[in-house]
Scaffold this active site. Structure first.
Site, mmCIF file in Angstrom:
data_model
loop_
_atom_site.group_PDB
_atom_site.id
_atom_site.type_symbol
_atom_site.label_atom_id
_atom_site.label_comp_id
_atom_site.label_asym_id
_atom_site.label_seq_id
_atom_site.Cartn_x
_atom_site.Cartn_y
_atom_site.Cartn_z
ATOM 1 N N TRP A 68 0.848 -1.191 0.000
ATOM 2 C CA TRP A 68 0.000 0.000 0.000
ATOM 3 C C TRP A 68 0.894 1.256 0.000
ATOM 4 C CZ3 TRP A 68 -0.338 4.111 3.382
ATOM 5 C CH2 TRP A 68 -1.461 4.930 3.264
ATOM 6 N N HIS A 69 2.057 1.158 0.666
ATOM 7 C CA HIS A 69 2.945 2.314 0.754
ATOM 8 C C HIS A 69 3.638 2.645 -0.556
ATOM 9 C CE1 HIS A 69 2.514 1.283 5.035
ATOM 10 N NE2 HIS A 69 2.671 2.570 5.222
ATOM 11 N N GLY A 70 3.765 1.664 -1.431
ATOM 12 C CA GLY A 70 4.407 1.990 -2.701
ATOM 13 C C GLY A 70 4.862 0.762 -3.446
#
Lengths: 82, 490
Positions: free
Chosen positions: B336-338
């Site tokens: 989700w962060h990248g």
């Protein structure tokens, strides 16, 4: 009917006992409230079979049955009544 | 550019909006907030307003249809909502990652496809508002929410500026009723709102941005030794926490002034006893979202409806289901962060630590819990747990911050090659040490009181002393405010 026994099972684990809030309600969600993590819940559910002399099938494994102490109690009443 | 909460531009914008908001009659307030939210978002890049509108219209339409239909039609509208929202998120955030991974994979078989990565600008806050709007259609599908009739109120729920760009990720059933309900200035807890904003700004502008100077210097230096690396990792651990929790506090403070209570996003994570506990205290609204909408359904689905259900032993069946669910959700949390290989490894790292915790648990309960977790040794055990958890967290933030896996391995090797004292005696570090001590001491007080807001409930004199201490540290150490919020890039 089974709530006090279920609460006793919860309190038998010191880590869970510490996480139990003073105002814990039978309708509080066990996982969402953070009282249990899913691996604690596994231990609790697995202990139901020998303790209450029941056999849990795949159809019993639903969120509705195990989400709260109240729901667990109702599930056990249904199961034992079968 | 008005979207940095601690900038003068934003503060002027907010004060003007706040004055007008409370001066206007109730029926004009939400239209004003919606206009302000779009203006706030457009100040970064007006072109991406279109994406917000697409997400708004699709979920408003799907929510209404889901509530009115049954069976397969109901599922189809939920599918449409999931497909559009996740499709947009995947395109903007993960397209190049998947393309490059695919090229790398087929290149291994001797074929190099003639494709190049696209230049894609990541729309600000897309990961946050996508998850937020999805909660609306999923909750309606699960009969936990009735759809709102007002498109305007729904549009405000999607774009509400205090939490649009970096959360907290609010569920529709918590935020929408507040947006739709009546609000009164007399009921605004101004002392708490002011405290949240000021302390949040201090955490960001003074602590996080001061730590950033050391972090950037060391992470840009390929020859950094073990001592420098360990200090930079600790500093980044504090920077990341203060940056994001500072932002969340400011968002909550601003929103309280508008009469809307947002969720707590951090609950003193440095006092966690293990990673399960940490997961309940760090970025709570994202972890809670993943638990409710992904983990729990999978936890029940896998052992009852898949081939895992054929395993005879109940405990093994449940354990397999839980482990697989844990793996999926920790990977989701990390990715989700990248879209970077370091985040994939971060997901694996968190999963491995949690699995190890589960494996050790029976041993702990059978042999050590009575001796170490009860009685006089309890306090010492808690201290050791907290210190150990901080080390585990710190190595995780190396994966979070590193440019690539090469840097992770380089820093890991440096850690193993010993520490020189020269890094610790650098006089510029004393200010950072003072900030770290202040943070940890103040958070310990909050932990002891069992209330993060205890200070805002004290008398005016105690609060004044606290604000003077913050002011003195800001003047002495420096309030920088020149760094963007780390979570803006997600």
């Amino acid at each position: 009917m089974y709530t006090s026994e279920l609460m006793e099972m919860l309190r038998s684990d010191p880590a869970v006992r510490r996480r139990l809030p003073d105002d814990f309600q039978m309708t509080d969600h066990l996982l969402e409230s953070g009282v249990l993590d899913s691996f604690d819940l596994i231990n609790l559910v697995a202990e139901l079979e020998p303790r209450f002399d029941i056999v849990l099938g795949p159809e019993d494994l639903t969120q509705d049955n195990f989400s709260t102490i109240d729901n667990l109690n109702r599930f056990l009443i249904r199961k034992k009544g079968c | 550019m008005i979207f940095l909460f601690h900038s003068w531009d934003f503060i002027l914008f907010f004060l003007a909006l706040l004055g007008l908001y409370w001066a206007l009659p109730q029926r004009f307030r939400n239209p004003l907030l919606l206009f302000g939210s779009y203006l706030f978002y457009a100040s970064w890049d007006w072109r991406f307003l279109g994406l917000l509108w697409v997400s708004t219209l699709v979920d408003y339409f799907c929510g209404a249809r889901i509530a009115r239909s049954e069976g397969r039609t109901r599922k189809a509208y939920l599918g449409l909502s999931l497909g559009v929202n996740l499709g947009l998120l995947c395109f903007f955030k993960y397209f190049n990652f998947f393309l490059e991974s695919f090229v790398a994979l087929v290149s291994g078989f001797g074929y190099r496809p003639p494709v190049a990565p696209l230049t894609i600008l990541l729309p600000l806050g897309i990961s946050f508002y996508t998850f937020q709007t999805l909660s609306y259609s999923i909750d309606i599908y699960r009969d936990k929410l009735t759809p709102t009739k007002s498109l305007l109120n729904f549009a405000l729920f999607v774009s509400y500026f205090p939490q649009l760009i970096a959360g907290p990720i609010e569920k529709a059933r918590d935020l929408l009723p507040q947006i739709e309900g009546p609000k009164q200035w007399a009921q605004v807890p101004l002392k708490t709102a002011f405290y949240l904003f000021v302390y949040g700004a201090f955490k960001k502008v003074v602590i996080a941005d001061s730590m950033a100077v050391l972090v950037e210097r060391v992470f840009a230096d390929p020859s950094a030794d073990g001592g420098q690396v360990v200090l930079a990792i600790y500093a980044f651990g504090l920077q990341l926490y203060c940056d994001f929790s500072g932002y969340s506090k400011m968002a909550r403070g601003l929103s309280l002034m508008l009469g809307v209570k947002l969720s707590t996003n951090f609950n003193l994570p440095f006092f966690s006893e293990n990673y399960f506990d940490f997961y309940r205290r760090w970025h709570i609204t994202l972890c809670d979202w993943i638990s409710e909408y992904v983990y729990t359904p999978l936890f029940y689905y896998l052992p009852s409806r898949t081939s895992i259900s054929r395993v005879k032993n109940l405990k093994t069946r449940l354990f397999l289901g839980a482990t697989l669910s844990l793996f999926v959700t920790r990977m989701l949390f990390a990715i989700w962060h990248g879209a970077k290989a370091t985040f994939v490894v971060l997901g694996l790292y968190i999963f491995a630590i949690q699995l190890l915790t589960v494996a050790v648990r029976p041993l702990w309960k059978a042999n050590w819990v009575r001796r170490f977790d009860q009685g006089p040794l309890r306090a010492l055990t808690r201290c050791l747990q907290v210190v150990l958890m901080f080390q585990i967290y710190s190595y995780g933030v190396l994966l979070f911050r590193a440019e690539d896996l090469w840097q992770v391995s380089q820093f890991t090797v440096a850690l193993g090659q010993g520490f020189s004292l020269s890094a610790v005696t650098d006089p510029s570090l004393w200010a950072l040490g003072l900030l770290a001590l202040f943070l940890l001491f103040y958070e310990w007080l909050q932990y002891r009181q069992g209330d993060q807001l205890f200070l805002s409930k004290k008398g005016l004199d105690a609060q004044l002393v606290f604000y003077l201490i913050l002011f003195a540290m800001a003047v002495h150490i420096g309030a920088r405010g020149d760094q963007r919020f780390i979570y803006f890039q997600y």
